[in-house]
Design a protein around this motif. Structure first.
Motif, PDB file in Angstrom:
ATOM      1  N   TYR A   1       1.102  -1.147  -0.001  1.00  0.00           N
ATOM      2  CA  TYR A   1      -0.036   0.019  -0.074  1.00  0.00           C
ATOM      3  C   TYR A   1       0.760   1.274  -0.004  1.00  0.00           C
ATOM      4  CZ  TYR A   1      -4.481  -2.379   0.255  1.00  0.00           C
ATOM      5  OH  TYR A   1      -5.383  -3.230   0.027  1.00  0.00           O
ATOM      6  N   LEU A   2       2.047   1.126   0.660  1.00  0.00           N
ATOM      7  CA  LEU A   2       2.798   2.237   0.566  1.00  0.00           C
ATOM      8  C   LEU A   2       3.241   2.566  -1.137  1.00  0.00           C
ATOM      9  CD1 LEU A   2       5.689   1.472   3.323  1.00  0.00           C
ATOM     10  CD2 LEU A   2       3.951   3.128   3.366  1.00  0.00           C
ATOM     11  N   ARG A   3       3.449   1.656  -1.807  1.00  0.00           N
ATOM     12  CA  ARG A   3       3.904   1.582  -3.078  1.00  0.00           C
ATOM     13  C   ARG A   3       2.629   2.430  -3.983  1.00  0.00           C
ATOM     14  NH1 ARG A   3       6.040  -2.299  -5.880  1.00  0.00           N
ATOM     15  NH2 ARG A   3       7.649  -1.288  -6.955  1.00  0.00           N
ATOM     16  N   GLU A   4       1.451   2.250  -3.584  1.00  0.00           N
ATOM     17  CA  GLU A   4       0.168   2.700  -4.405  1.00  0.00           C
ATOM     18  C   GLU A   4       0.485   4.480  -4.561  1.00  0.00           C
ATOM     19  OE1 GLU A   4      -3.516   1.883  -2.901  1.00  0.00           O
ATOM     20  OE2 GLU A   4      -3.427  -0.017  -3.303  1.00  0.00           O
ATOM     21  N   ARG A   5       0.979   4.938  -3.274  1.00  0.00           N
ATOM     22  CA  ARG A   5       1.235   6.526  -3.206  1.00  0.00           C
ATOM     23  C   ARG A   5       2.453   6.741  -3.605  1.00  0.00           C
ATOM     24  NH1 ARG A   5      -3.768   8.300  -0.832  1.00  0.00           N
ATOM     25  NH2 ARG A   5      -5.198   6.568  -1.662  1.00  0.00           N
ATOM     26  N   ALA A   6       3.684   5.964  -3.148  1.00  0.00           N
ATOM     27  CA  ALA A   6       5.024   6.412  -3.336  1.00  0.00           C
ATOM     28  C   ALA A   6       5.419   5.389  -4.565  1.00  0.00           C
ATOM     29  CB  ALA A   6       5.709   6.093  -2.134  1.00  0.00           C
ATOM     30  N   THR A   7       5.141   5.619  -5.574  1.00  0.00           N
ATOM     31  CA  THR A   7       5.333   4.962  -7.137  1.00  0.00           C
ATOM     32  C   THR A   7       6.639   4.851  -7.249  1.00  0.00           C
ATOM     33  OG1 THR A   7       5.123   6.828  -8.572  1.00  0.00           O
ATOM     34  CG2 THR A   7       2.981   5.129  -7.961  1.00  0.00           C
ATOM     35  N   ASP A   8       7.531   5.429  -6.779  1.00  0.00           N
ATOM     36  CA  ASP A   8       9.043   5.220  -6.999  1.00  0.00           C
ATOM     37  C   ASP A   8       9.828   4.275  -5.941  1.00  0.00           C
ATOM     38  OD1 ASP A   8       9.037   6.759  -9.220  1.00  0.00           O
ATOM     39  OD2 ASP A   8       9.444   8.730  -8.300  1.00  0.00           O
ATOM     40  N   LEU A   9       9.065   4.057  -5.118  1.00  0.00           N
ATOM     41  CA  LEU A   9       9.695   3.110  -4.192  1.00  0.00           C
ATOM     42  C   LEU A   9      10.055   1.882  -4.700  1.00  0.00           C
ATOM     43  CD1 LEU A   9       7.510   3.215  -0.776  1.00  0.00           C
ATOM     44  CD2 LEU A   9       9.869   4.120  -0.900  1.00  0.00           C
ATOM     45  N   PRO A  10      11.435   1.477  -4.409  1.00  0.00           N
ATOM     46  CA  PRO A  10      11.728  -0.004  -4.846  1.00  0.00           C
ATOM     47  C   PRO A  10      10.938  -1.202  -4.602  1.00  0.00           C
ATOM     48  CG  PRO A  10      13.671   1.304  -3.979  1.00  0.00           C
ATOM     49  CD  PRO A  10      12.316   2.062  -3.687  1.00  0.00           C
ATOM     50  N   GLU A  11      10.941  -2.040  -5.120  1.00  0.00           N
ATOM     51  CA  GLU A  11      10.488  -3.287  -4.644  1.00  0.00           C
ATOM     52  C   GLU A  11      10.977  -3.814  -3.272  1.00  0.00           C
ATOM     53  OE1 GLU A  11       7.998  -5.569  -5.670  1.00  0.00           O
ATOM     54  OE2 GLU A  11       7.353  -4.915  -7.652  1.00  0.00           O
ATOM     55  N   PRO A  12      10.318  -4.210  -2.651  1.00  0.00           N
ATOM     56  CA  PRO A  12      11.027  -4.609  -1.065  1.00  0.00           C
ATOM     57  C   PRO A  12      11.535  -5.853  -1.238  1.00  0.00           C
ATOM     58  CG  PRO A  12       8.644  -4.897  -1.066  1.00  0.00           C
ATOM     59  CD  PRO A  12       8.671  -4.122  -2.125  1.00  0.00           C
ATOM     60  N   THR A  13      12.552  -6.165  -0.266  1.00  0.00           N
ATOM     61  CA  THR A  13      13.121  -7.483  -0.011  1.00  0.00           C
ATOM     62  C   THR A  13      12.807  -7.705   1.360  1.00  0.00           C
ATOM     63  OG1 THR A  13      15.118  -6.668   0.726  1.00  0.00           O
ATOM     64  CG2 THR A  13      15.355  -7.076  -1.483  1.00  0.00           C
ATOM     65  N   PHE A  14      12.517  -8.980   1.640  1.00  0.00           N
ATOM     66  CA  PHE A  14      11.715  -9.301   2.806  1.00  0.00           C
ATOM     67  C   PHE A  14      12.744 -10.286   3.674  1.00  0.00           C
ATOM     68  CE2 PHE A  14       8.313  -8.965  -0.208  1.00  0.00           C
ATOM     69  CZ  PHE A  14       7.566  -7.969   0.565  1.00  0.00           C
ATOM     70  N   ASP A  15      12.963  -9.929   5.049  1.00  0.00           N
ATOM     71  CA  ASP A  15      13.812 -10.481   5.903  1.00  0.00           C
ATOM     72  C   ASP A  15      13.204 -10.877   7.142  1.00  0.00           C
ATOM     73  OD1 ASP A  15      15.897 -10.977   7.718  1.00  0.00           O
ATOM     74  OD2 ASP A  15      17.023  -9.052   7.018  1.00  0.00           O
ATOM     75  N   ARG A  16      13.241 -12.324   7.440  1.00  0.00           N
ATOM     76  CA  ARG A  16      12.915 -12.676   8.723  1.00  0.00           C
ATOM     77  C   ARG A  16      13.272 -12.138   9.917  1.00  0.00           C
ATOM     78  NH1 ARG A  16      10.645 -17.823   8.744  1.00  0.00           N
ATOM     79  NH2 ARG A  16      11.268 -18.537  10.697  1.00  0.00           N
ATOM     80  N   GLY A  17      14.456 -11.619   9.932  1.00  0.00           N
ATOM     81  CA  GLY A  17      14.869 -10.972  11.054  1.00  0.00           C
ATOM     82  C   GLY A  17      14.293  -9.640  11.524  1.00  0.00           C
ATOM     83  N   TRP A  18      13.434  -9.022  10.834  1.00  0.00           N
ATOM     84  CA  TRP A  18      12.712  -7.840  11.126  1.00  0.00           C
ATOM     85  C   TRP A  18      11.417  -8.548  11.934  1.00  0.00           C
ATOM     86  CZ3 TRP A  18      14.862  -3.570  12.422  1.00  0.00           C
ATOM     87  CH2 TRP A  18      16.311  -3.486  11.914  1.00  0.00           C
ATOM     88  N   ARG A  19      11.100  -9.812  11.767  1.00  0.00           N
ATOM     89  CA  ARG A  19       9.705 -10.191  12.284  1.00  0.00           C
ATOM     90  C   ARG A  19       9.522  -9.707  13.713  1.00  0.00           C
ATOM     91  NH1 ARG A  19       7.849 -16.437  10.942  1.00  0.00           N
ATOM     92  NH2 ARG A  19       7.668 -16.216   8.785  1.00  0.00           N
ATOM     93  N   GLU A  20       8.010  -9.696  14.130  1.00  0.00           N
ATOM     94  CA  GLU A  20       7.880  -9.477  15.408  1.00  0.00           C
ATOM     95  C   GLU A  20       8.427 -10.665  16.312  1.00  0.00           C
ATOM     96  OE1 GLU A  20       7.282  -7.904  18.312  1.00  0.00           O
ATOM     97  OE2 GLU A  20       5.647  -6.900  17.507  1.00  0.00           O
ATOM     98  N   ARG A  21       8.253 -10.499  17.675  1.00  0.00           N
ATOM     99  CA  ARG A  21       8.513 -11.748  18.544  1.00  0.00           C
ATOM    100  C   ARG A  21       7.694 -12.721  18.353  1.00  0.00           C
ATOM    101  NH1 ARG A  21       8.777 -11.589  25.245  1.00  0.00           N
ATOM    102  NH2 ARG A  21       9.252 -13.746  25.432  1.00  0.00           N
ATOM    103  N   GLY A  22       8.163 -14.102  18.410  1.00  0.00           N
ATOM    104  CA  GLY A  22       7.530 -15.200  18.252  1.00  0.00           C
ATOM    105  C   GLY A  22       6.753 -15.496  19.417  1.00  0.00           C
ATOM    106  N   PHE A  23       5.549 -15.508  19.729  1.00  0.00           N
ATOM    107  CA  PHE A  23       4.813 -15.683  20.747  1.00  0.00           C
ATOM    108  C   PHE A  23       4.454 -17.327  20.998  1.00  0.00           C
ATOM    109  CE2 PHE A  23       5.170 -11.198  21.571  1.00  0.00           C
ATOM    110  CZ  PHE A  23       5.408 -11.279  23.017  1.00  0.00           C
ATOM    111  N   GLY A  24       4.599 -18.053  19.791  1.00  0.00           N
ATOM    112  CA  GLY A  24       4.216 -19.533  20.053  1.00  0.00           C
ATOM    113  C   GLY A  24       3.100 -19.751  20.399  1.00  0.00           C
ATOM    114  N   VAL A  25       2.677 -20.369  21.562  1.00  0.00           N
ATOM    115  CA  VAL A  25       1.241 -21.022  21.980  1.00  0.00           C
ATOM    116  C   VAL A  25       0.459 -19.765  22.547  1.00  0.00           C
ATOM    117  CG1 VAL A  25       2.004 -23.315  22.473  1.00  0.00           C
ATOM    118  CG2 VAL A  25       2.096 -21.492  24.271  1.00  0.00           C
ATOM    119  N   TYR A  26       1.192 -18.432  22.935  1.00  0.00           N
ATOM    120  CA  TYR A  26       0.442 -17.559  23.296  1.00  0.00           C
ATOM    121  C   TYR A  26      -0.019 -16.501  22.316  1.00  0.00           C
ATOM    122  CZ  TYR A  26       2.190 -18.581  28.162  1.00  0.00           C
ATOM    123  OH  TYR A  26       2.423 -19.153  29.181  1.00  0.00           O
TER     124      TYR A  26
END
Length: 206
Positions: A66-91
């Motif tokens: 959705y960022l790229r809908e309005r910022a059309t010059d933004l490059p395609e993102p690369t995705f990195d698991r390192g930036w995930r939220e904390r894993g809370f498992g069963v919680y």
């Protein structure tokens, strides 16, 4: 000077309900999509972004789109698991108050990010913070001089990173409130690291 823009994803239904998201594949609300579009407009006017890195979870992927809908010059993102939220498992999926009730020694006035537990299928505080710090170190190692990089991530990683950037106690940083959805903090990297509040739903904590 090199600039790293740190943005939180748009609002999700679980944000609104106060549920622990962890790695859940939650999407954005209508409000979250509008937040992302508004952030895209702001970025297009304020910065020339050279690179976009995002958590690989669904809500950050959707925010980046959705960022790229309005910022059309933004490059395609690369995705990195390192930036995930904390894993809370069963919680994952619990309401905050349900988790506080299971851990009465935890102050319910603070954030679940600081809850020092090792949930089944999830991450301890130490493992989570080490992952985020490693993702930050990897980014620092690859960012170019004069480059502007946008990182789209989550409240937990932003708090963990703030403790590193400001030499703030880790527990205190994690116990603080998350930045608003689609808030941006700019980090200027040179001989010293400068943390700025950059004006788009700026995150100012005590």
């Amino acid at each position: 000077m090199t600039t790293v823009l740190l943005a939180r994803h748009g609002e999700t239904p679980w944000n609104r309900e106060g549920r622990i998201q962890g790695w859940a594949a939650t999407g954005l609300t209508d409000r979250g999509r509008e937040q992302a579009r508004a952030l895209g407009e702001w970025l297009a006017a304020a910065y020339d972004v050279d690179r976009v890195v995002a958590s690989d979870l669904y809500r950050t992927r959707e925010t980046a789109a959705y960022l790229r809908e309005r910022a059309t010059d933004l490059p395609e993102p690369t995705f990195d698991r390192g930036w995930r939220e904390r894993g809370f498992g069963v919680y994952q999926g619990f309401l905050d108050e349900e988790l506080f009730a299971r851990h009465p020694d935890h102050d319910p006035a603070t954030s679940v990010s600081s809850l020092d537990i090792d949930p089944e299928g999830g991450e301890s505080v130490a493992a989570f913070c080490e992952r985020v710090e490693s993702a930050w170190a990897d980014l620092r190692a690859t960012v170019g001089a004069e480059e502007t990089v946008l990182v789209v991530t989550h409240g937990g990683p932003l708090k963990a990173l703030r403790s590193v950037l400001t030499d703030r106690d880790r527990a205190a940083a994690l116990a603080s409130g998350s930045p608003p959805n689609c808030a941006v903090t700019a980090v200027r990297l040179g001989e010293t690291t400068e943390l700025l509040e950059d004006g788009h739903t700026a995150w100012r904590d005590g």
